[in-house]
Each structure stands twice: as structure tokens, then as C-alpha cells.
Design a protein around this motif. Structure first.
Motif, PDB file in Angstrom:
ATOM      1  N   GLY A 132       6.575  11.556  14.222  1.00  0.00           N
ATOM      2  CA  GLY A 132       5.589  10.638  14.864  1.00  0.00           C
ATOM      3  C   GLY A 132       5.628   9.233  15.049  1.00  0.00           C
ATOM      4  O   GLY A 132       4.619   8.545  15.282  1.00  0.00           O
ATOM      5  N   VAL A 133       6.802   8.724  14.877  1.00  0.00           N
ATOM      6  CA  VAL A 133       7.175   7.292  15.206  1.00  0.00           C
ATOM      7  C   VAL A 133       6.816   6.903  16.683  1.00  0.00           C
ATOM      8  O   VAL A 133       6.291   5.849  16.871  1.00  0.00           O
ATOM      9  N   ASN A 134       7.203   7.707  17.578  1.00  0.00           N
ATOM     10  CA  ASN A 134       6.948   7.546  18.986  1.00  0.00           C
ATOM     11  C   ASN A 134       5.444   7.369  19.395  1.00  0.00           C
ATOM     12  O   ASN A 134       5.119   6.462  19.805  1.00  0.00           O
ATOM     13  N   MET A 135       4.646   8.248  18.706  1.00  0.00           N
ATOM     14  CA  MET A 135       3.352   8.319  18.867  1.00  0.00           C
ATOM     15  C   MET A 135       2.677   7.017  18.430  1.00  0.00           C
ATOM     16  O   MET A 135       1.612   6.300  18.704  1.00  0.00           O
ATOM     17  N   GLY A 136       3.267   6.554  17.155  1.00  0.00           N
ATOM     18  CA  GLY A 136       2.614   5.166  16.542  1.00  0.00           C
ATOM     19  C   GLY A 136       2.750   3.945  17.459  1.00  0.00           C
ATOM     20  O   GLY A 136       2.011   3.324  17.691  1.00  0.00           O
ATOM     21  N   ALA A 137       4.079   4.212  18.100  1.00  0.00           N
ATOM     22  CA  ALA A 137       4.394   3.107  19.076  1.00  0.00           C
ATOM     23  C   ALA A 137       3.693   3.075  20.313  1.00  0.00           C
ATOM     24  O   ALA A 137       3.020   2.270  20.877  1.00  0.00           O
ATOM     25  N   SER A 138       3.168   4.269  20.746  1.00  0.00           N
ATOM     26  CA  SER A 138       2.582   4.572  21.772  1.00  0.00           C
ATOM     27  C   SER A 138       1.042   4.007  21.648  1.00  0.00           C
ATOM     28  O   SER A 138       0.506   3.334  22.645  1.00  0.00           O
ATOM     29  N   LEU A 139       0.388   4.278  20.726  1.00  0.00           N
ATOM     30  CA  LEU A 139      -0.903   4.022  20.443  1.00  0.00           C
ATOM     31  C   LEU A 139      -1.015   2.350  20.261  1.00  0.00           C
ATOM     32  O   LEU A 139      -2.002   1.723  20.862  1.00  0.00           O
ATOM     33  N   ALA A 140      -0.081   1.898  19.707  1.00  0.00           N
ATOM     34  CA  ALA A 140       0.034   0.635  19.611  1.00  0.00           C
ATOM     35  C   ALA A 140      -0.050  -0.120  20.903  1.00  0.00           C
ATOM     36  O   ALA A 140      -0.584  -1.314  21.379  1.00  0.00           O
ATOM     37  N   VAL A 141       0.982   0.149  22.003  1.00  0.00           N
ATOM     38  CA  VAL A 141       0.928  -0.320  23.209  1.00  0.00           C
ATOM     39  C   VAL A 141      -0.260  -0.261  23.956  1.00  0.00           C
ATOM     40  O   VAL A 141      -0.855  -0.849  24.608  1.00  0.00           O
ATOM     41  N   VAL A 142      -0.870   1.110  23.822  1.00  0.00           N
ATOM     42  CA  VAL A 142      -2.229   1.348  24.543  1.00  0.00           C
ATOM     43  C   VAL A 142      -3.206   0.381  23.994  1.00  0.00           C
ATOM     44  O   VAL A 142      -4.033  -0.089  25.067  1.00  0.00           O
ATOM     45  N   THR A 143      -3.291   0.326  22.983  1.00  0.00           N
ATOM     46  CA  THR A 143      -4.196  -0.535  22.229  1.00  0.00           C
ATOM     47  C   THR A 143      -3.939  -1.930  22.789  1.00  0.00           C
ATOM     48  O   THR A 143      -4.946  -2.710  23.225  1.00  0.00           O
ATOM     49  N   GLY A 144      -2.951  -2.455  22.717  1.00  0.00           N
ATOM     50  CA  GLY A 144      -2.637  -3.737  23.550  1.00  0.00           C
ATOM     51  C   GLY A 144      -2.879  -3.978  24.838  1.00  0.00           C
ATOM     52  O   GLY A 144      -3.325  -5.148  25.182  1.00  0.00           O
ATOM     53  N   ILE A 145      -2.836  -2.983  25.607  1.00  0.00           N
ATOM     54  CA  ILE A 145      -3.088  -2.944  27.092  1.00  0.00           C
ATOM     55  C   ILE A 145      -4.396  -3.078  27.123  1.00  0.00           C
ATOM     56  O   ILE A 145      -5.191  -3.898  27.955  1.00  0.00           O
ATOM     57  N   ALA A 146      -5.145  -2.364  26.148  1.00  0.00           N
ATOM     58  CA  ALA A 146      -6.701  -1.824  26.725  1.00  0.00           C
ATOM     59  C   ALA A 146      -7.636  -3.338  26.058  1.00  0.00           C
ATOM     60  O   ALA A 146      -8.481  -3.581  26.681  1.00  0.00           O
ATOM     61  N   TYR A 147      -7.007  -3.928  24.937  1.00  0.00           N
ATOM     62  CA  TYR A 147      -8.089  -4.719  24.180  1.00  0.00           C
ATOM     63  C   TYR A 147      -7.342  -6.120  24.260  1.00  0.00           C
ATOM     64  O   TYR A 147      -7.915  -6.929  23.962  1.00  0.00           O
ATOM     65  N   PHE A 148      -6.045  -6.326  24.591  1.00  0.00           N
ATOM     66  CA  PHE A 148      -5.429  -7.511  24.397  1.00  0.00           C
ATOM     67  C   PHE A 148      -4.609  -8.095  25.720  1.00  0.00           C
ATOM     68  O   PHE A 148      -3.932  -9.005  25.589  1.00  0.00           O
ATOM     69  N   GLY A 149      -4.796  -7.148  26.849  1.00  0.00           N
ATOM     70  CA  GLY A 149      -4.351  -7.631  28.113  1.00  0.00           C
ATOM     71  C   GLY A 149      -2.831  -7.692  28.176  1.00  0.00           C
ATOM     72  O   GLY A 149      -2.355  -8.656  28.715  1.00  0.00           O
ATOM     73  N   LEU A 150      -2.141  -7.003  27.386  1.00  0.00           N
ATOM     74  CA  LEU A 150      -0.650  -7.076  27.465  1.00  0.00           C
ATOM     75  C   LEU A 150      -0.300  -6.417  28.818  1.00  0.00           C
ATOM     76  O   LEU A 150      -0.696  -5.436  29.282  1.00  0.00           O
ATOM     77  N   THR A 151       0.786  -7.159  29.386  1.00  0.00           N
ATOM     78  CA  THR A 151       1.348  -6.673  30.815  1.00  0.00           C
ATOM     79  C   THR A 151       2.791  -6.792  30.711  1.00  0.00           C
ATOM     80  O   THR A 151       3.507  -6.205  31.720  1.00  0.00           O
ATOM     81  N   THR A 152       3.493  -7.469  29.676  1.00  0.00           N
ATOM     82  CA  THR A 152       4.923  -7.329  29.893  1.00  0.00           C
ATOM     83  C   THR A 152       5.744  -6.580  29.173  1.00  0.00           C
ATOM     84  O   THR A 152       5.401  -6.211  28.058  1.00  0.00           O
ATOM     85  N   ALA A 153       6.854  -6.258  29.468  1.00  0.00           N
ATOM     86  CA  ALA A 153       7.579  -5.250  28.652  1.00  0.00           C
ATOM     87  C   ALA A 153       8.063  -6.051  27.165  1.00  0.00           C
ATOM     88  O   ALA A 153       8.088  -5.391  26.189  1.00  0.00           O
ATOM     89  N   ALA A 154       8.198  -7.368  27.229  1.00  0.00           N
ATOM     90  CA  ALA A 154       8.535  -7.901  26.029  1.00  0.00           C
ATOM     91  C   ALA A 154       7.241  -7.703  24.732  1.00  0.00           C
ATOM     92  O   ALA A 154       7.326  -7.554  23.729  1.00  0.00           O
ATOM     93  N   GLY A 155       6.256  -7.987  25.538  1.00  0.00           N
ATOM     94  CA  GLY A 155       4.807  -7.847  24.771  1.00  0.00           C
ATOM     95  C   GLY A 155       4.539  -6.480  24.325  1.00  0.00           C
ATOM     96  O   GLY A 155       4.315  -6.140  23.127  1.00  0.00           O
TER      97      GLY A 155
END
Length: 347
Positions: free
Chosen positions: A108-131
């Protein structure tokens, strides 16, 4: 007979032959990886010729063929570094947990990372690979700890099957959370759905260079943990008796593995089963010692993901099958085989 004339110690010839065999396998993997990288650049919806490759490497992008090569080069580099990271991450996770079913996707580690990325995109406006990489590593770490705690509850501690079940249940829950985040956001829904499948088609030089420092640090931590992983394989009590700080060794190695799979997921999406298949195959070639197993897992993981990407482009011309689907088709039967083995309690 003098000391210098004494015969070699028993088993020395066997050890030399084993080392030569490992070096031959290492050379063979390197040759295979280079050949697959060449195929990855030349094969696709349009097959390109050597002059176009040379021109594209020189910076030219005139015509469709040279433009195709210019796009495939960073894609190939991403497949290589992502495959190496996932292979090493899986080998370390299996060593840390002494669990033959351990894999960033299964736990489940990949899905945990995926949820964090999707949340960052949706609510915090992340756009860069480093972010993406930073938040993915945080999400992967939290998920890894959660799954290990859940899998350790009850009698018998963290058995392989309990960890696999805990990881599978956690993955299912996190997938639902990802859908809940994405559904109200039509502006990001299409991109996120495509990214969730797992692939390297969107690889660019910019994304590779932004995530590369994370992968270098994670790889270095894992390789430096090889000796500690060998001690952990003997059991916690014996490892402690030999001078290992068991909790520290396990924590540092786990951190390296989480950084690798989190940073990889940030740019490729969740690609499963590479970390499961590769370490098992490499153990057949070089044994269980992590000082050999980890470098071999890196090369074999890079070769497997590159080959999967090439295969996905060939079987569905002029379209393509994402690499995450190809690795699932390879890894799912292998996972079933491992589960059905009688000796599945530990490595």
C-alpha cells in the motif's frame, strides 16, 4: 612446506567461481539494459533510424522521427531510474520485514504516496515534480508505518500474509479516498486518472532532474544498509548479538526504501509488482546477500520496466499500453505463485 606454499583454504575455488558467475550475470544485465534502452528509443508507433537518433542526440528535432526520438530519450531515462528504484525498494522491504510478499504496491505504500500527491494537486496547487516528490515521500512513510502496525497486531506479529492483507485493505481504502478527492475536481480528473495507471510516457528531462536527487539519496541509503540487512536476515536476536542496532538498521533501510518508492510514484504514478518480481529473480542469480542483491535488483528493475514500456508500445500500435498495466500482467501471476508456495512465512 612454507606458509607461502600452503594450499588455498577449502572452498576458495568455489568462492572464486561464484564471484566470476556473479560478475558474468552483472555484465549480462548491463548489456541487456543497454540493448533495451536502444530499443526504447527506436521502437514505437514510428520506428526510427540511426541517423535520426544521432541528430536528436545533437539537439535537432526536425521532422517526426527526430521529434519522436527527442521525446523517447527522457522517457527511457525515466523508465531506467524508476525501475532501478522500485527494484531496490522491493528488495529492501523484503529484507526489512523478512517477507517474501513485500512490495511497495502490495503493502500500500504506492497508494499512500498517490493519495498525498493527488491531495497536493487538488488543495495545495502543487505543479512541480520536486513538490510531488516531497509530499509523496511523506504519504508513503505514513502508509508504511500504518500497514506495519496493523500487520503486527494479534498473535504471531507481522507475518507475511498479515502484512499483505493489511496492505491490500489499505490500498483499497486509499484508492477510494483518491476518488473522493478527484471526483469534485473536473479540472484535474483526466490527468489524475491517467497518472494513476502508472506509466513513463510523460517523462521529461525536467521531471527526471527534479526527482533524481531524491532517488540518489534513497539509493545511497539502501546500498549502505546492505550489511545491516544481511544481519537482520539472521533474526533480531542473533543480529543484536552480532552488534547490530536492530531498530536503527531497520528504520534507516526502511526510510531509504520509502524515499525511493515515494519519489518514483511522484513522477510515474503507482507502478506495481516490479519490487516483488525483481528481488526474487535476482536471488536465484546471486543468492541472498544484499551487497550483491541490491545492485542486481537495480539493474534488473531498470531492465524490466524498460522492457515493459517497449512491449506496451508494440502490442497496441499505433496506441500504447501503459507500463503499469504490463507490469501487473507480469506480476499478478507471480504473486499468486509466491502465495501458494508452502514456505511463505519468511525469507
Amino acid at each position: 612446506m612454507t606458509a607461502t606454499d600452503a594450499p588455498p583454504a577449502p572452498g576458495a575455488a568455489v568462492l572464486r567461481a561464484r564471484k566470476r558467475g556473479r560478475l558474468l550475470w552483472l555484465f549480462g544485465l548491463l548489456v541487456a539494459l543497454v540493448a533495451l534502452m536502444f530499443l526504447s528509443i527506436t521502437v514505437g508507433s514510428r520506428n526510427v533510424q540511426w541517423p535520426d537518433i544521432v541528430a536528436a542526440l545533437g539537439g535537432s528535432a526536425e521532422g517526426f522521427d527526430q521529434a519522436a526520438v527527442a521525446k523517447r530519450i527522457p522517457r527511457t531515462l525515466l523508465a531506467v531510474v524508476a525501475g532501478a528504484a522500485l527494484g531496490v525498494s522491493g528488495a529492501v522491504m523484503q529484507g526489512v520485514t523478512r517477507n517474501p510478499l513485500a512490495d511497495p504496491g502490495i503493502l500500500g505504500v504506492n497508494m499512500g504516496a498517490s493519495l498525498a500527491v493527488v491531495t497536493g494537486i487538488a488543495y495545495f496547487g502543487l505543479t512541480t515534480a520536486a513538490g510531488f516528490a516531497w509530499v509523496a515521500i511523506v504519504g508513503a512513510t505514513i502508509t508504511a508505518v500504518f500497514v506495519y502496525v496493523i500487520g503486527s497486531l494479534g498473535r504471531g506479529g507481522a507475518s507475511p500474509l498479515k502484512l499483505a492483507l493489511a496492505g491490500t485493505a489499505t490500498s483499497a481504502a486509499l484508492t477510494s479516498f483518491i476518488s473522493a478527492v478527484v471526483l469534485p475536481r473536473n479540472d484535474i480528473a483526466d490527468d489524475v486518472r491517467s497518472w494513476q495507471i502508472g506509466g513513463v510516457g510523460g517523462g521529461t528531462f525536467d521531471s527526471v532532474t527534479q526527482v533524481l536527487p531524491f532517488l540518489v539519496v534513497g539509493m545511497a541509503v539502501c546500498l549502505l544498509s546492505a550489511y545491516g540487512l544481511d544481519l537482520l536476515a539472521l533474526g533480531d536476536d542473533l543480529a543484536a548479538g552480532l552488534g547490530a542496532r536492530v531498530a536503527l538498521a531497520r528504520g534507516v533501510a526502511s526510510l531509504g526504501a520509502v524515499v525511493l518508492c515515494g519519489a518514483t510514484t511522484a513522477v510515474t504514478g503507482p507502478i506495481g509488482f516490479v519490487g516483488l518480481v525483481v528481488p526474487h529473480v535476482c536471488r536465484l542469480l546471486v543468492g541472498v546477500g544484499h551487497r550483491w542483491l541490491l545492485p542486481f535488483s537495480a539493474l534488473a528493475g531498470a531492465a524490466l520496466l524498460t522492457a515493459a514500456d517497449v512491449a506496451g508500445r508494440i502490442v497496441a500500435r499505433p496506441g500504447e499500453v501503459d507500463v503499469g498495466i504490463v507490469t501487473a500482467l507480469i506480476g499478478a501471476p507471480f504473486f499468486i505463485y509466491i502465495v501458494r508456495r508452502q514456505k511463505v512465512r519468511s525469507l
